[in-house]
Motif scaffolding. Structure first.
Motif, PDB file in Angstrom:
ATOM      1  N   LYS A   1     -11.024  -2.984   1.372  1.00 32.42           N
ATOM      2  CA  LYS A   1     -10.398  -1.654   1.280  1.00 32.42           C
ATOM      3  C   LYS A   1      -8.926  -1.725   1.682  1.00 32.42           C
ATOM      4  CE  LYS A   1     -14.480   1.179   2.220  1.00 32.42           C
ATOM      5  NZ  LYS A   1     -15.221   1.871   3.281  1.00 32.42           N
ATOM      6  N   ARG A   2      -8.665  -2.422   2.790  1.00 27.45           N
ATOM      7  CA  ARG A   2      -7.271  -2.501   3.272  1.00 27.45           C
ATOM      8  C   ARG A   2      -6.377  -3.250   2.287  1.00 27.45           C
ATOM      9  NH1 ARG A   2      -6.441  -2.000   9.344  1.00 27.45           N
ATOM     10  NH2 ARG A   2      -8.285  -0.890  10.059  1.00 27.45           N
ATOM     11  N   LEU A   3      -6.909  -4.332   1.707  1.00 26.75           N
ATOM     12  CA  LEU A   3      -6.109  -5.097   0.746  1.00 26.75           C
ATOM     13  C   LEU A   3      -5.836  -4.262  -0.502  1.00 26.75           C
ATOM     14  CD1 LEU A   3      -7.902  -8.568   1.077  1.00 26.75           C
ATOM     15  CD2 LEU A   3      -5.544  -8.054   1.746  1.00 26.75           C
ATOM     16  N   SER A   4      -6.827  -3.473  -0.901  1.00 26.17           N
ATOM     17  CA  SER A   4      -6.662  -2.632  -2.099  1.00 26.17           C
ATOM     18  C   SER A   4      -5.653  -1.520  -1.841  1.00 26.17           C
ATOM     19  CB  SER A   4      -8.004  -2.031  -2.515  1.00 26.17           C
ATOM     20  OG  SER A   4      -8.926  -3.075  -2.773  1.00 26.17           O
ATOM     21  N   ARG A   5      -5.703  -0.966  -0.630  1.00 30.71           N
ATOM     22  CA  ARG A   5      -4.738   0.092  -0.279  1.00 30.71           C
ATOM     23  C   ARG A   5      -3.316  -0.460  -0.198  1.00 30.71           C
ATOM     24  NH1 ARG A   5      -8.500   2.374   3.548  1.00 30.71           N
ATOM     25  NH2 ARG A   5      -7.503   1.235   5.233  1.00 30.71           N
TER      26      ARG A   5
END
Lengths: 381, 81
Positions: A73-77
């Motif tokens: 999720k963090r990498l996608s954000r």
């Protein structure tokens, strides 16, 4: 006596080390994360790993809950180019290694109870009655002695366990990777199966002595940006020579310039040599190829894994053996507990496994899940 | 050995590792199913180049030639004349 108020000391700021630190801190423990270089991220950061394997099953669903999901999720954000991609029968997460490094650096900074030290060398580890008692380190030239409640070796090459007793580590049995990032390439230059056709041309050129032999086992892969391609050379870590491999990369680039889509290609970044297997600990349990193929379940399960047996044999080159459809296996906590010790663990690439079992269990997603499991269980196991 | 038999044997034993997926036949989509990934396609090419003394050029390695066992048989027969 070692108290639970003593810090958990984690050595190595790669995937397993960072996830172990985040997980242990979430349990309320004080964590000291010791890193020998100047940044966290481990092999992904230093060796330009741009495809994270081991996060998903063969249907593209998450294999494990918790930190691997949060990481995704963090990498996608953080970057709109982060994307899930199918390769053969597997699913990977394509990432920019720089984004990955920034994301986990910020994540650790924002997490209470984690003290990160860089440029750390381990000088001595003292043992008493099957327990780690003290760890002596130098950091920026200053000496320190730590009394950990537990010590976790996430160095990737089991260097801490090796420091204690070389007999507790089996030597590595796999080719390493030297990755070069190219930019300026036409967006569909590697669209399957064009990449295979390019590899065939490269191998023919090696046979015709137009390219050096180091190019005979290289692999090409797309990156996260449309004009980006990663070249993966495969070399034995002990034979690796930075200057020589950079010359090889330059010769390859000149050759590629004549091929479709590569006319404007240039080298954007070189990675450092990355090891796939630089030593595995002797744990309370040794994960085997049979465990993997039989989809074995363990009572002390740490996490699930299902990556193919991707073995980069030093002489035979790569063999890739997929596991059956819908298949997964457990990695047990006992394969990360160093044999004969109550508070010494090793997670990530250096878990206790046979070479071919490690060839499946070593991937980044599994390392994140392993580290998280140790952080959760470190005091209660 | 006939091309068709050689190819079936190779795909079943080497590419599929002896495990046939449900509904596998000569028209089974080797690319969309992920059966023939880059590694396995490269191994197949090397095997046939050595076995039949042919060379696969850049224009030979295209999806339509590798899409199924039947497509591969037709392509190889054409290639070998």
């Amino acid at each position: 006596m070692l108290l639970h108020s003593n810090p958990v000391v984690i050595v190595g700021g790669g995937a397993a080390g960072v996830s172990c630190a985040l997980s242990a801190a979430a349990q309320g423990m004080n964590v000291m994360l010791l890193e020998k270089t100047t940044e966290v991220g481990g092999t992904v950061t230093r060796s330009l790993i741009h495809t994270l394997g081991g996060l998903f099953d063969d249907q593209g669903n998450f294999l494990n809950t918790g930190l691997p999901v949060e990481l995704t999720k963090r990498l996608s954000r953080a970057c709109p180019h982060t994307r899930k991609r199918r390769i053969g029968k597997t699913w990977v997460l394509d990432v920019n290694p720089v984004v990955y490094t920034n994301v986990i650096t910020d994540w650790i900074k924002a997490t209470p109870n984690i003290d990160v030290s860089y440029r750390v060398n381990i000088i001595n580890v003292s043992v008493h009655a099957e327990q780690i008692e003290q760890v002596s380190v130098t950091c920026n030239g200053k000496s320190r002695t730590l009394r950990p409640c537990a010590l976790v070796d996430t160095t990737g090459n089991a260097s801490i366990v090796r420091h204690i007793d070389t007999e507790l580590v089996a030597n590595g049995m796999a080719l390493g990777g030297f990755i070069v990032q190219l930019r300026g390439i036409a967006s569909d230059a590697l669209r399957f199966p064009k990449g295979v056709a390019l590899l065939r041309e490269i191998r023919k050129a090696v046979n015709d002595h137009k390219l050096p032999p180091e190019c005979s086992t290289l692999w090409l892969d797309t990156g996260v940006y449309p004009d980006e391609v990663y070249v993966k050379f495969n070399v034995m870590p002990e034979d690796y020579d930075t200057a020589h491999m950079r010359c090889v990369a330059k010769r390859l680039l000149n050759f590629l310039h004549a091929l479709p889509g590569f006319g404007r290609a240039f080298i954007n970044r070189h990675g450092q040599i990355g090891t796939r297997d630089a030593g595995r600990i002797k744990g309370e349990y040794c994960l085997t190829e049979t465990d993997i193929k039989m989809g074995r379940r363990f009572a002390d399960v740490a996490c699930r894994a299902c990556w193919p047996i991707e073995h980069w044999h030093p002489q035979k080159g790569i063999t890739l053996e997929y596991l059956p459809e819908g298949h997964y296996y457990d990695i047990p906590l006992s394969s990360m507990q160093v044999s004969g010790f109550t508070n010494l663990w090793a997670a990530g690439k250096c878990l206790s496994a046979t070479p071919r079992a490690q060839a499946s269990a070593r991937v980044v997603g599994a390392c994140w899940a392993m580290g998280e499991a140790i952080g959760k269980n470190i005091l209660g196991y | 050995m006939e091309i068709q038999e050689t190819l079936w044997n190779y795909i079943i034993n080497e590419t599929l590792g002896g495990r046939l997926p449900e509904g596998f036949d000569g028209d089974y989509d080797l690319i969309d199913s992920g059966t023939l990934d880059s590694f396995k396609m490269m191994n197949l090419i090397i095997y046939f180049e050595q076995h039949y003394q042919v060379e696969f050029g850049i224009n030979d390695i295209v999806p339509k030639h590798f899409k199924s066992v039947n497509a591969l048989v037709a392509f190889l027969r054409n290639k070998l004349g």
